[in-house]
Design a protein around this motif. Structure first.
Motif, PDB file in Angstrom:
ATOM      1  N   MET A   1       0.161  17.532  22.800  1.00  0.00           N
ATOM      2  CA  MET A   1      -1.115  17.855  22.565  1.00  0.00           C
ATOM      3  C   MET A   1      -1.201  19.082  21.916  1.00  0.00           C
ATOM      4  N   LYS A   2      -1.916  19.146  20.687  1.00  0.00           N
ATOM      5  CA  LYS A   2      -2.185  20.307  19.891  1.00  0.00           C
ATOM      6  C   LYS A   2      -2.828  21.379  20.532  1.00  0.00           C
ATOM      7  N   THR A   3      -2.480  22.712  20.258  1.00  0.00           N
ATOM      8  CA  THR A   3      -3.569  23.690  20.768  1.00  0.00           C
ATOM      9  C   THR A   3      -4.836  23.906  20.422  1.00  0.00           C
ATOM     10  N   ASP A   4      -4.708  23.462  19.118  1.00  0.00           N
ATOM     11  CA  ASP A   4      -6.355  23.542  18.536  1.00  0.00           C
ATOM     12  C   ASP A   4      -7.206  22.501  18.984  1.00  0.00           C
ATOM     13  N   SER A   5      -6.994  21.427  19.523  1.00  0.00           N
ATOM     14  CA  SER A   5      -7.626  20.355  20.298  1.00  0.00           C
ATOM     15  C   SER A   5      -8.018  20.868  21.303  1.00  0.00           C
ATOM     16  N   LEU A   6      -7.621  21.930  22.099  1.00  0.00           N
ATOM     17  CA  LEU A   6      -7.861  22.728  23.439  1.00  0.00           C
ATOM     18  C   LEU A   6      -9.039  23.274  23.276  1.00  0.00           C
ATOM     19  N   THR A   7      -9.906  23.443  24.435  1.00  0.00           N
ATOM     20  CA  THR A   7     -10.692  24.274  24.682  1.00  0.00           C
ATOM     21  C   THR A   7     -10.401  25.728  24.649  1.00  0.00           C
ATOM     22  N   LEU A   8     -11.124  26.655  24.638  1.00  0.00           N
ATOM     23  CA  LEU A   8     -10.803  28.229  24.778  1.00  0.00           C
ATOM     24  C   LEU A   8     -10.477  28.334  26.294  1.00  0.00           C
ATOM     25  N   ARG A   9     -10.796  27.919  27.203  1.00  0.00           N
ATOM     26  CA  ARG A   9     -10.395  27.730  28.774  1.00  0.00           C
ATOM     27  C   ARG A   9      -8.931  27.306  28.797  1.00  0.00           C
ATOM     28  N   GLN A  10      -8.795  26.074  28.062  1.00  0.00           N
ATOM     29  CA  GLN A  10      -7.595  25.230  28.212  1.00  0.00           C
ATOM     30  C   GLN A  10      -6.610  26.159  27.490  1.00  0.00           C
ATOM     31  N   GLN A  11      -6.683  26.754  26.564  1.00  0.00           N
ATOM     32  CA  GLN A  11      -5.862  27.600  25.716  1.00  0.00           C
ATOM     33  C   GLN A  11      -5.580  28.690  26.395  1.00  0.00           C
ATOM     34  N   MET A  42     -10.042  22.261  34.659  1.00  0.00           N
ATOM     35  CA  MET A  42      -9.752  22.651  33.456  1.00  0.00           C
ATOM     36  C   MET A  42      -9.214  21.351  32.580  1.00  0.00           C
ATOM     37  N   TRP A  43      -8.752  20.563  33.378  1.00  0.00           N
ATOM     38  CA  TRP A  43      -8.198  19.002  32.777  1.00  0.00           C
ATOM     39  C   TRP A  43      -8.639  17.982  33.714  1.00  0.00           C
ATOM     40  N   GLU A  44      -8.954  16.678  33.204  1.00  0.00           N
ATOM     41  CA  GLU A  44      -9.578  15.915  33.913  1.00  0.00           C
ATOM     42  C   GLU A  44      -8.487  15.257  35.058  1.00  0.00           C
ATOM     43  N   SER A  45      -7.406  15.368  34.540  1.00  0.00           N
ATOM     44  CA  SER A  45      -6.232  14.622  35.287  1.00  0.00           C
ATOM     45  C   SER A  45      -4.806  15.249  35.192  1.00  0.00           C
ATOM     46  N   GLN A  46      -4.046  15.186  36.033  1.00  0.00           N
ATOM     47  CA  GLN A  46      -2.719  15.689  36.280  1.00  0.00           C
ATOM     48  C   GLN A  46      -1.983  15.063  34.685  1.00  0.00           C
ATOM     49  N   SER A  47      -2.402  13.999  34.338  1.00  0.00           N
ATOM     50  CA  SER A  47      -1.569  13.571  33.177  1.00  0.00           C
ATOM     51  C   SER A  47      -2.027  14.308  31.862  1.00  0.00           C
ATOM     52  N   MET A  49      -3.229  17.460  31.955  1.00  0.00           N
ATOM     53  CA  MET A  49      -2.623  18.776  32.216  1.00  0.00           C
ATOM     54  C   MET A  49      -1.281  18.704  31.632  1.00  0.00           C
ATOM     55  N   ALA A  50      -0.369  17.880  32.187  1.00  0.00           N
ATOM     56  CA  ALA A  50       1.046  18.014  31.900  1.00  0.00           C
ATOM     57  C   ALA A  50       1.320  17.767  30.197  1.00  0.00           C
ATOM     58  N   SER A  51       0.424  16.809  29.729  1.00  0.00           N
ATOM     59  CA  SER A  51       0.579  16.748  28.366  1.00  0.00           C
ATOM     60  C   SER A  51       0.294  18.119  27.664  1.00  0.00           C
ATOM     61  N   ALA A  52      -0.810  18.889  28.032  1.00  0.00           N
ATOM     62  CA  ALA A  52      -1.143  20.099  27.393  1.00  0.00           C
ATOM     63  C   ALA A  52      -0.198  21.062  27.497  1.00  0.00           C
ATOM     64  N   LEU A  53       0.466  21.267  28.931  1.00  0.00           N
ATOM     65  CA  LEU A  53       1.456  22.067  29.194  1.00  0.00           C
ATOM     66  C   LEU A  53       2.873  21.749  28.659  1.00  0.00           C
ATOM     67  N   GLY A  54       3.143  20.592  28.188  1.00  0.00           N
ATOM     68  CA  GLY A  54       4.218  20.154  27.801  1.00  0.00           C
ATOM     69  C   GLY A  54       5.221  19.766  28.545  1.00  0.00           C
ATOM     70  N   ILE A  55       5.026  19.278  29.762  1.00  0.00           N
ATOM     71  CA  ILE A  55       5.955  18.957  30.892  1.00  0.00           C
ATOM     72  C   ILE A  55       5.501  17.533  31.414  1.00  0.00           C
ATOM     73  N   SER A  56       6.407  16.882  31.825  1.00  0.00           N
ATOM     74  CA  SER A  56       6.156  15.499  32.306  1.00  0.00           C
ATOM     75  C   SER A  56       5.245  15.437  33.531  1.00  0.00           C
ATOM     76  N   LYS A  57       4.397  14.144  33.629  1.00  0.00           N
ATOM     77  CA  LYS A  57       3.763  14.019  34.712  1.00  0.00           C
ATOM     78  C   LYS A  57       4.503  14.205  36.338  1.00  0.00           C
ATOM     79  N   PRO A  58       5.525  13.679  36.436  1.00  0.00           N
ATOM     80  CA  PRO A  58       6.458  13.822  37.761  1.00  0.00           C
ATOM     81  C   PRO A  58       6.481  15.252  38.035  1.00  0.00           C
ATOM     82  N   HIS A  59       6.971  16.039  36.975  1.00  0.00           N
ATOM     83  CA  HIS A  59       7.128  17.468  37.158  1.00  0.00           C
ATOM     84  C   HIS A  59       5.940  18.077  37.501  1.00  0.00           C
TER      85      HIS A  59
END
Length: 181
Positions: A1-11, A42-47, A49-59
């Motif tokens: 996920m690109k950081t420009d599509s994130l809200t300020l709180r998510q960034q 901050m995110w609606e799901s673990q999935s 959040m994982a995408s935004a943080l650049g890590i896998s869902k299992p992680h």
């Protein structure tokens, strides 16, 4: 996920996570941070959040599981960095078997034990007593043709006087070890 599509709180959350990662924070700290992100929605799901943080869902799942390790248990290890994902899994098995309250009670009774190896702490938490292995006193062997285990020791004559107690101790340790496997 690109950081420009994130809200300020998510960034800001992403910056917090990245800062902890750069400082080589423990998985428990990272997991607690991720848990706080979810609690604050901050995110609606673990999935997501994982995408935004650049890590896998299992992680993310493993981090959240690590975040649930009680502080008293962490303290027993002496250093939070000694706790790996494998240790967290073993702790979860022990907790499922003996219950959270007994796990915490045992951890409190042992105190900080940086003098013990991780597997010794896990065995102590599982069995209820600390039995550090300082030197090899016994050797166990199983032969293919046999349906039992043989115990070898140079101190067998000294141990044979107290075989019932030895048997009880071995069974207690084995019960704890088998639960970890």
């Amino acid at each position: 996920m690109k950081t420009d599509s994130l809200t300020l709180r998510q960034q800001e959350a992403l910056a917090q996570y990245s800062s902890l990662r750069q400082r080589k924070a423990s998985m428990i700290m990272l997991g607690r941070l991720c848990g706080s992100f979810l609690n604050r929605q901050m995110w609606e799901s673990q999935s997501e959040m994982a995408s935004a943080l650049g890590i896998s869902k299992p992680h993310v799942s493993r981090l959240l599981r690590a975040a649930k390790v009680p502080d008293e248990v962490i303290y027993t290890f002496g250093d939070v960095q000694r706790i790996s994902f494998e240790t967290v899994e073993a702790l979860a098995k022990i907790e499922n078997r003996i219950g959270r309250m007994l796990l915490i009670a045992r951890a409190v009774s042992f105190g900080a034990r940086s003098d013990l190896k991780v597997h010794e702490i896990l065995a102590a938490l599982a069995t209820g007593f600390v039995a550090p292995i300082r030197e090899q006193v016994v050797r166990l062997a199983r032969h293919k043709e046999e349906g039992y285990i043989r115990l070898y020791s140079a101190q067998l004559s000294r141990m044979s006087a107290d075989l019932p107690r030895l048997e009880k101790a071995i069974n207690a340790v084995l019960e704890g070890v088998l639960q970890l496997i």
